[in-house]
Design an enzyme around this catalytic site. Structure first.
Site, short mmCIF file in Angstrom:
data_model
loop_
_atom_site.label_atom_id
_atom_site.label_comp_id
_atom_site.label_asym_id
_atom_site.label_seq_id
_atom_site.Cartn_x
_atom_site.Cartn_y
_atom_site.Cartn_z
CD GLU A 43 -2.82 1.25 2.37
OE1 GLU A 43 -2.79 0.37 3.25
OE2 GLU A 43 -3.62 2.21 2.36
NE ARG A 304 4.34 -8.01 10.62
CZ ARG A 304 3.68 -7.38 9.64
NH1 ARG A 304 2.71 -7.98 8.98
NH2 ARG A 304 3.96 -6.14 9.34
CE LYS A 314 3.61 0.75 5.30
NZ LYS A 314 2.44 0.31 4.53
P1 ATP Z 1 0.31 -1.37 6.91
O1 ATP Z 1 -0.69 -2.50 6.82
O2 ATP Z 1 0.64 -0.89 8.26
O3 ATP Z 1 0.06 -0.30 5.92
P2 ATP Z 1 2.20 -3.30 5.91
O4 ATP Z 1 3.53 -3.42 6.53
O5 ATP Z 1 1.23 -4.41 5.98
O6 ATP Z 1 1.69 -1.98 6.47
P3 ATP Z 1 1.85 -3.30 3.04
O7 ATP Z 1 2.24 -2.21 2.14
O8 ATP Z 1 0.43 -3.64 3.13
O9 ATP Z 1 2.43 -2.89 4.42
O10 ATP Z 1 2.70 -4.60 2.75
C1 ATP Z 1 2.98 -5.09 1.47
C2 ATP Z 1 3.33 -6.55 1.55
O11 ATP Z 1 4.48 -6.72 2.37
C3 ATP Z 1 2.23 -7.37 2.16
O12 ATP Z 1 2.06 -8.53 1.38
C4 ATP Z 1 2.72 -7.71 3.54
O13 ATP Z 1 2.22 -8.94 3.94
C5 ATP Z 1 4.25 -7.71 3.34
N1 ATP Z 1 4.90 -7.34 4.59
C6 ATP Z 1 4.70 -6.22 5.32
N2 ATP Z 1 5.44 -6.24 6.45
C7 ATP Z 1 6.15 -7.39 6.42
C8 ATP Z 1 7.10 -8.00 7.31
N3 ATP Z 1 7.47 -7.41 8.46
N4 ATP Z 1 7.61 -9.19 6.96
C9 ATP Z 1 7.25 -9.79 5.82
N5 ATP Z 1 6.36 -9.28 4.95
C10 ATP Z 1 5.81 -8.09 5.23
MG MG Z 2 -0.90 -3.76 4.91
#
Ligand code: ATP
Ligand code: MG
Length: 599
Positions: A43, A304, A314
Site C-alpha cells: 500500500e 512476517r 509505519k
Molecule cells: P500497513 O498495513 O501498516 O500499511 P504493511 O507493513 O502491511 O503496512 P503493506 O504495504 O500492506 O504494508 O505490505 C505489502 C506486503 O508486504 C504485504 O504482502 C505484507 O504482507 C508484506 N509485509 C509487510 N510487512 C512485512 C514483514 N514485516 N515481513 C514480511 N512481509 C511483510
Molecule cells: Mg498492509
C-alpha cells in the site's frame, strides 16, 4: 579505475526450500497453471522496510526460480492515506532490491496507460494479459495499480448484488462494528436486489455523504470468523485519489479489491503474512461467489519478519522522522530499504539475508546479527581495502627527507585477485590512529609506544623515539625512525614485530567526513517495554573528520570500501567532489556480541 566486483557475491547455494516453494513445486509438477504468477502488493502509504524486503525476495524469488512473473502492484484503495511520493519510492526500492537478479521477472505496465482489461465472456470475468519488464523499456513502465481496476471491481460488486450475495446497508460505521461484534443481522440485509442495485449506483453517483451507506457481502452473521460476518466491501469516501483523481467517491475495501485484483492479473499464488490467514475464507468466498471461469488464485501465508534492535511499524517509523530523532526516511540507521541502501548495504547482501532467514509459519524475532553477518560476508568479498585514519595523530619519520615520497604497492582486495593493486605514498609526515599509540600501554598492547616498534601496513617498521607535547601536555607529534629495509623484498623483510597498524601520508591524504553509525536502539525489543523512544542509542551516530589515502579522491558510489582495521564504508549521497562523506555500513566484527553495557 577498478570496476565494481562483478563476481561478488550471491549466495549460490541451491535455491531455498520452504513450505511455500514446496507447494509451488507440486503445482508445477501437476502443470496446474500455465505460468507461475506472484505479486508484491504494497500500500503506498509509507516507505518500504526490511520486512517488505523479505516479501519481495519471496515473491520475486519464486517467479525467478519457477520461470514465472511477479507483478509490482500498488494496493491503493484507501485514498486518504496514500501518496504518489510513496509510489515512487516503492518502485525505486523494489528495482534496487531485485536489480541484476529478477528484473526480467518484474511485471509492469506501460507508463500512464490504464491497462487493457478484457472481458472474456460477457459476465464480469476480466483478465489482464501478463506483461513483464522485458516488454517495454524500464523507463517507460510503471507498477500496476489496484485503482486501475475500479471499473471492473464495481462491476464485480454489481454482480454480487445481482446474485443476492451483497446488499447496501444504511447502518453507520459504528453501528456496523457493533452489530458484527455481536453477530447481529443488519436490518437492511434482506432489502431487495433492485433496491440495493439502485442505492449502490447512487452511492457511486455521489448522492450520499461519507459514512451513510456501505455495500456489504451477505455471508454469515453468526460465523465464528468475524471477517465473514457480512463484511464491508465498499464505502463512501468523497476524497481525491492520487491515481484516479476525483473520478470515484466510493472505494472498495482491501479484502474485496485484493482477491479480485489477483484474479484480474492472473496471479496464481497470492502470498501474504500470517495476519491475513483469518481473511482467507473471505478471499475464497468472494472469488467463488462470482462464478468466475478461469482458475482462481490461492492465498498462502508466512510469518512476517520482526528484527531485533528495530521498530518497523509505519506509525513508529513516521514518529521518529516527525520528532527529528532521525534525519528522514533514508536515515542510514533505519530499517527502511532506502536507509539500508544509503548505509551501503548491497542488494545481494539483503537478498542473502532474506534467503538465510527462510520462510516459516511461526512468528519470532530475528536476531539482527543474522543481517549483520550477511552484510559482512558480502562486503568482505567485494570491498576494496583502503587506508584511512579516523582520529589522526601525527608521526614524523625523522630519517626521511621532507619532500621525498616512496610509492608503495598495496593490494586492493585479498579476497579478489581481479581487484588488482594500487600505489600508496609514504612520506616524512604521516598520520596514525590516536588509539594506536599509548604512552602508558596496558598489558598485551602491541601497537606503538615510546621506544617501541610497530609495522605500518604495506610499508616499514617504525620505532617511536620521541613524544612531542604542547604546553598543555597534549601530544602533538611522535618522532619516529623507519627501518627502510623492513619492507617485503628488503634485507630486514623477515624481521617480526607484533603489531601492524594503518596510516596515511599527511601531505598526500584527503579529508573526509566519516559518519559512524551504530544500532538505533540499545535493546533487542524496543517495542516490548514502554515507550520505544526511551531505548534510543545515544551513540548511534558519531561524525569524525578522517584522513584518507589519496586514491579515495576518486571514490565511487557504486563501490564498497573496507577501511583497514576499522570497518566497511560506502559513499553517502551527500558526498560531492571536494567534500567526501562516507557512511560506516558495518564494523568488521560484532561489537555487540557480548552485549556489554556501554559507557
Ligand atoms: P500497513 O498495513 O501498516 O500499511 P504493511 O507493513 O502491511 O503496512 P503493506 O504495504 O500492506 O504494508 O505490505 C505489502 C506486503 O508486504 C504485504 O504482502 C505484507 O504482507 C508484506 N509485509 C509487510 N510487512 C512485512 C514483514 N514485516 N515481513 C514480511 N512481509 C511483510
Ligand atoms: Mg498492509
Amino acid at each position: 579505475m577498478t570496476e565494481p566486483n562483478k563476481n561478488a557475491v550471491e549466495n549460490t547455494t541451491a535455491t531455498p526450500s520452504d513450505f511455500i516453494r514446496d507447494i509451488v513445486t507440486q503445482h508445477v509438477a501437476e502443470k496446474r497453471y500455465p505460468l507461475i504468477h506472484t505479486r508484491f502488493p504494497p500500500e503506498p502509504n509509507g516507505y518500504l522496510h526490511i520486512g517488505h524486503a523479505k516479501s519481495i525476495c519471496l515473491n520475486f524469488g519464486i517467479a525467478r526460480e519457477f520461470g514465472g512473473v511477479c507483478n509490482l502492484r500498488m494496493d491503493d484503495t484507501n485514498p486518504t492515506k496514500e501518496d504518489i511520493e510513496y509510489v515512487e519510492s516503492i518502485q525505486e526500492d523494489v528495482n534496487w532490491l531485485i536489480s541484476g537478479w529478477a528484473n526480467d521477472r518484474l511485471g509492469l505496465k506501460p507508463k500512464g496507460k490504464t491497462p487493457e482489461v478484457t472481458n472474456t465472456n460477457g459476465s464480469p470475468d476480466f483478465i489482464l494479459p501478463a506483461t513483464t519488464n522485458n516488454d517495454q523499456p524500464a523507463s517507460n513502465s510503471e507498477p500496476f495499480y489496484a485503482s486501475d481496476y475500479f471499473n471492473q471491481l464495481f462491476e464485480y460488486a454489481v454482480a454480487l448484488i445481482r446474485k443476492g450475495k451483497a446488499f447496501v446497508c444504511d447502518l453507520t460505521p459504528d453501528e456496523t462494528d457493533e452489530y458484527r461484534r455481536h453477530a447481529k443481522e443488519s436490518p437492511f440485509r434482506n432489502r431487495s436486489v433492485e433496491e440495493s442495485l439502485d442505492l449502490f449506483a447512487r452511492m457511486k453517483a455521489g448522492e450520499f455523504p461519507d459514512g451513510t451507506r456501505t455495500l456489504r457481502a451477505k455471508i454469515d452473521v453468526a460465523s465464528p470468523n468475524i471477517w465473514l460476518r457480512d463484511p464491508l466491501i465498499y464505502r463512501i469516501r468523497h476524497a481525491e485519489h492520487h491515481h484516479t483523481g476525483a473520478q470515484w467517491c466510493i472505494y472498495p475495501m482491501y479484502d474485496f479489491a485484493h482477491c479480485l485484483s489477483d484474479y484480474i492479473e492472473s496471479i496464481t499464488h497470492s502470498i501474504c503474512t500470517l495476519e491475513f490467514e483469518v481473511h482467507r475464507p473471505l478471499y475464497d468466498w468472494i472469488l467463488e461467489s462470482l462464478g468466475l471461469s478461469r482458475l482462481l488464485p490461492k492465498q498462502y501465508e508466512f510469518a512476517r519478519l520482526s528484527l531485533g534492535y528495530t521498530v518497523m511499524s509505519k506509525r513508529k517509523l513516521m514518529q521518529l522522522v516527525n520528532e527529528g530523532l532521525v534525519t528522514g526516511w533514508d536515515d542510514p540507521r533505519r530499517p527502511t530499504i532506502c536507509g539500508i541502501r544509503r548505509r551501503g548495504v548491497t542488494p545481494e547482501a539483503l537478498r542473502n539475508f532474506a534467503y538465510n532467514i527462510g520462510i516459516t509459519k511461526y512468528n519470532g524475532l530475528t536476531d539482527v546479527a543474522v543481517l549483520e553477518h550477511a552484510i559482512r560476508e558480502d562486503l568482505n568479498k567485494r570491498a576494496l581495502r583502503r587506508l584511512v585514519v579516523l582520529r589522526p595523530i601525527k608521526v614524523v619519520i625523522t630519517n626521511l627527507d621532507a619532500g621525498r615520497t616512496e610509492e608503495l604497492d598495496a593490494v586492493n582486495n585479498p579476497e579478489d585477485e581481479n581487484a588488482g593493486k594500487r600505489k600508496i605514498p609514504f612520506s616524512r609526515e604521516l598520520y596514525i590512529e590516536r588509539d594506536d599509540f599509548a604512552e602508558v600501554p596496558p598489558p598485551k598492547y602491541f601497537r606503538l609506544r615510546p621506544g617501541g616498534e610497530v609495522r605500518l601496513k604495506y610499508a616499514f617498521i617504525i620505532k617511536c623515539d620521541e613524544v612531542v607535547k604542547d604546553a598543555a601536555g597534549k601530544i602533538t607529534e611522535l618522532r619516529c625512525t623507519a627501518d627502510f629495509e623492513s619492507k617485503s623484498g628488503g634485507a630486514n623483510a623477515g624481521r617480526k614485530v607484533k603489531g601492524t597498524i594503518h596510516w596515511v601520508s599527511a601531505t598526500h591524504s584527503v579529508e573526509a567526513e566519516v559518519r559512524l553509525y551504530d544500532r538505533l536502539f540499545t535493546v533487542p525489543e524496543p517495542d516490548a517495554e514502554g515507550d520505544f523512544k526511551r531505548h534510543i542509542n545515544p551513540h548511534s551516530l558519531e561524525v569524525v573528520a578522517a584522513r584518507c589515502e589519496p586514491s579515495l579522491k576518486e571514490a565511487d558510489p557504486r563501490m564498497r570500501y573496507q577501511f583497514e582495521r576499522l570497518a566497511y564504508f560506502a559513499l553517502d549521497k551527500e558526498s560531492m567532489p571536494g567534500k567526501l562523506v562516507f557512511n560506516r555500513t558495518i564494523t568488521l566484527k560484532d561489537n555487540w556480541a557480548k552485549e556489554a553495557p556501554r559507557s
